[in-house]
Design a protein around this motif. Structure first.
Motif, PDB file in Angstrom:
ATOM      1  N   MET A   1       0.112  -1.200  -0.241  1.00 37.49           N
ATOM      2  CA  MET A   1       0.258   0.050   0.046  1.00 37.49           C
ATOM      3  C   MET A   1       1.002   1.025  -0.096  1.00 37.49           C
ATOM      4  N   SER A   2       0.470   1.808  -0.874  1.00 40.11           N
ATOM      5  CA  SER A   2       1.184   3.350  -0.748  1.00 40.11           C
ATOM      6  C   SER A   2       1.048   4.500   0.953  1.00 40.11           C
ATOM      7  N   TYR A   3       2.164   5.177   0.421  1.00 40.23           N
ATOM      8  CA  TYR A   3       2.264   5.753   1.943  1.00 40.23           C
ATOM      9  C   TYR A   3       1.536   6.979   1.861  1.00 40.23           C
ATOM     10  N   ALA A   4       1.838   8.130   0.489  1.00 39.50           N
ATOM     11  CA  ALA A   4       0.875   9.667   0.531  1.00 39.50           C
ATOM     12  C   ALA A   4      -0.352   9.282  -0.639  1.00 39.50           C
ATOM     13  N   ARG A   5      -0.291   8.032  -0.620  1.00 37.08           N
ATOM     14  CA  ARG A   5      -1.571   8.670  -1.638  1.00 37.08           C
ATOM     15  C   ARG A   5      -3.005   8.340  -0.772  1.00 37.08           C
ATOM     16  N   ASN A   6      -4.128   8.938  -1.128  1.00 38.48           N
ATOM     17  CA  ASN A   6      -4.840   8.717   0.307  1.00 38.48           C
ATOM     18  C   ASN A   6      -6.166   6.843  -0.773  1.00 38.48           C
ATOM     19  N   GLU A   7      -5.789   7.147  -1.592  1.00 35.50           N
ATOM     20  CA  GLU A   7      -6.265   6.219  -2.320  1.00 35.50           C
ATOM     21  C   GLU A   7      -5.278   5.547  -3.666  1.00 35.50           C
ATOM     22  N   ASP A   8      -5.923   3.941  -3.175  1.00 39.09           N
ATOM     23  CA  ASP A   8      -4.679   3.045  -3.911  1.00 39.09           C
ATOM     24  C   ASP A   8      -5.256   2.269  -4.851  1.00 39.09           C
ATOM     25  N   MET A   9      -4.682   2.322  -6.084  1.00 43.59           N
ATOM     26  CA  MET A   9      -5.304   1.510  -7.703  1.00 43.59           C
ATOM     27  C   MET A   9      -5.070   0.334  -8.069  1.00 43.59           C
ATOM     28  N   TYR A  10      -4.821  -0.484  -7.687  1.00 39.32           N
ATOM     29  CA  TYR A  10      -4.901  -1.628  -8.474  1.00 39.32           C
ATOM     30  C   TYR A  10      -5.606  -2.197  -9.745  1.00 39.32           C
ATOM     31  N   PHE A  11      -5.307  -3.008 -11.079  1.00 42.88           N
ATOM     32  CA  PHE A  11      -5.460  -3.649 -11.674  1.00 42.88           C
ATOM     33  C   PHE A  11      -4.958  -4.569 -11.778  1.00 42.88           C
ATOM     34  N   PHE A  12      -6.351  -5.330 -11.789  1.00 45.28           N
ATOM     35  CA  PHE A  12      -6.303  -6.684 -11.898  1.00 45.28           C
ATOM     36  C   PHE A  12      -6.564  -7.903 -13.190  1.00 45.28           C
ATOM     37  N   SER A  13      -5.536  -8.202 -13.748  1.00 50.13           N
ATOM     38  CA  SER A  13      -5.694  -8.876 -14.904  1.00 50.13           C
ATOM     39  C   SER A  13      -5.479 -10.207 -14.880  1.00 50.13           C
ATOM     40  N   ILE A  14      -6.724 -11.107 -15.298  1.00 48.56           N
ATOM     41  CA  ILE A  14      -7.027 -11.863 -15.327  1.00 48.56           C
ATOM     42  C   ILE A  14      -6.688 -13.123 -15.980  1.00 48.56           C
ATOM     43  N   THR A  15      -5.772 -14.619 -16.948  1.00 49.97           N
ATOM     44  CA  THR A  15      -6.254 -14.587 -18.001  1.00 49.97           C
ATOM     45  C   THR A  15      -6.843 -16.364 -17.943  1.00 49.97           C
ATOM     46  N   GLN A  16      -7.801 -16.739 -18.191  1.00 50.95           N
ATOM     47  CA  GLN A  16      -8.405 -17.801 -18.038  1.00 50.95           C
ATOM     48  C   GLN A  16      -7.421 -19.226 -18.370  1.00 50.95           C
ATOM     49  N   ARG A  17      -7.367 -20.397 -17.646  1.00 47.33           N
ATOM     50  CA  ARG A  17      -6.412 -21.167 -17.654  1.00 47.33           C
ATOM     51  C   ARG A  17      -7.788 -21.899 -19.383  1.00 47.33           C
ATOM     52  N   GLY A  18      -6.555 -22.177 -20.476  1.00 46.13           N
ATOM     53  CA  GLY A  18      -7.558 -22.998 -21.253  1.00 46.13           C
ATOM     54  C   GLY A  18      -7.553 -22.012 -22.635  1.00 46.13           C
ATOM     55  N   THR A  19      -8.459 -20.943 -22.120  1.00 46.13           N
ATOM     56  CA  THR A  19      -8.722 -20.142 -23.239  1.00 46.13           C
ATOM     57  C   THR A  19      -8.282 -19.217 -23.819  1.00 46.13           C
ATOM     58  N   GLY A  20      -7.220 -18.417 -22.739  1.00 45.33           N
ATOM     59  CA  GLY A  20      -6.268 -17.020 -22.641  1.00 45.33           C
ATOM     60  C   GLY A  20      -7.032 -16.296 -22.675  1.00 45.33           C
ATOM     61  N   LEU A  21      -8.261 -16.212 -22.730  1.00 45.40           N
ATOM     62  CA  LEU A  21      -8.692 -14.977 -22.523  1.00 45.40           C
ATOM     63  C   LEU A  21      -8.404 -14.028 -21.354  1.00 45.40           C
ATOM     64  N   GLN A  22      -8.584 -12.933 -21.523  1.00 48.08           N
ATOM     65  CA  GLN A  22      -8.010 -12.075 -20.359  1.00 48.08           C
ATOM     66  C   GLN A  22      -8.844 -11.270 -20.285  1.00 48.08           C
ATOM     67  N   THR A  23      -8.916 -10.818 -18.626  1.00 52.53           N
ATOM     68  CA  THR A  23      -9.840  -9.803 -18.162  1.00 52.53           C
ATOM     69  C   THR A  23      -9.780  -9.086 -17.074  1.00 52.53           C
ATOM     70  N   VAL A  24      -9.997  -7.785 -17.563  1.00 53.35           N
ATOM     71  CA  VAL A  24      -9.047  -6.784 -16.579  1.00 53.35           C
ATOM     72  C   VAL A  24      -9.969  -5.931 -15.409  1.00 53.35           C
ATOM     73  N   ASP A  25      -9.743  -5.796 -14.567  1.00 56.66           N
ATOM     74  CA  ASP A  25     -10.876  -5.233 -13.122  1.00 56.66           C
ATOM     75  C   ASP A  25      -9.810  -4.136 -12.199  1.00 56.66           C
ATOM     76  N   THR A  26     -10.185  -3.474 -12.085  1.00 59.68           N
ATOM     77  CA  THR A  26      -9.208  -2.274 -11.716  1.00 59.68           C
ATOM     78  C   THR A  26     -10.242  -2.467 -10.217  1.00 59.68           C
ATOM     79  N   VAL A  27      -8.852  -1.697  -9.112  1.00 57.29           N
ATOM     80  CA  VAL A  27      -9.942  -1.879  -7.899  1.00 57.29           C
ATOM     81  C   VAL A  27      -9.101  -0.727  -7.374  1.00 57.29           C
ATOM     82  N   TRP A  28      -9.909   0.600  -6.260  1.00 55.64           N
ATOM     83  CA  TRP A  28      -9.299   1.787  -6.106  1.00 55.64           C
ATOM     84  C   TRP A  28     -10.262   1.337  -4.309  1.00 55.64           C
ATOM     85  N   VAL A  29      -8.750   1.676  -3.533  1.00 62.80           N
ATOM     86  CA  VAL A  29      -8.701   1.123  -1.851  1.00 62.80           C
ATOM     87  C   VAL A  29      -8.682   2.660  -1.561  1.00 62.80           C
TER      88      VAL A  29
END
Length: 167
Positions: free
Chosen positions: A80-108
């Protein structure tokens, strides 16, 4: 002979006092990480997960990879960052078998709290999680499980519920 005994006693006392003053109990691991645990129907990640976060260098925004190609995991820890009041993470999930990639953004949304141990110890920041927002491409829900983030946490801070792909 008396002079030698006085010098020896003074030396011994000085050594004991110096040793007593230099003993500082700094924590060995003072890194502060938020722990995310997978829950629900997908409690063990079978797909491949890469997590990155944006950062700005010389006024150019770039992504920094925090976790690269994680598989077969039930949890992960992210800094977690020390300076920002909101952290942003990009969760990139690649499905096993199909290779389909999905990206979700998470703000804390969080508060940064300086934590002081001793002037001899490295600085640390603890965090209080106020809330979490996220997109819902592969993530179904995220619940705050423990809103106090320190370097001494065993309990997961977030529970991530992934969408069931119907395998």
């Amino acid at each position: 002979m008396l002079k030698f005994a006085k010098i020896s006693i003074v030396s011994a006392v000085a050594t004991i006092l110096t040793a007593a003053c230099s003993s500082v109990d700094c924590p060995l691991n003072n890194r502060v990480y938020a722990k995310f645990r997978f829950a629900g129907t997908v409690a063990q990640l079978e797909d491949t997960l890469t997590v990155s976060t944006p950062r700005t260098i010389d006024n150019v925004e770039e992504d920094t990879v925090l976790v690269n190609r994680l598989t077969n995991a039930d949890s992960l820890s992210l800094p977690m960052s020390y300076a920002r009041n909101e952290d942003m993470y990009f969760f990139s999930i690649t499905q096993r078998g199909t290779g389909l990639q999905t990206v979700d953004t998470v703000w804390v949304d969080k508060e940064n709290n300086p934590h002081f141990e001793s002037v001899d110890c490295n600085p640390a920041f603890f965090h209080t999680i106020n809330g979490v927002k996220f997109t819902q491409h592969a993530i179904d829900d995220i619940k705050v499980n423990n809103n106090k983030v320190t370097y001494n946490d065993a309990k997961a801070h977030f529970l991530i519920y992934l969408k069931d792909r119907g395998n």
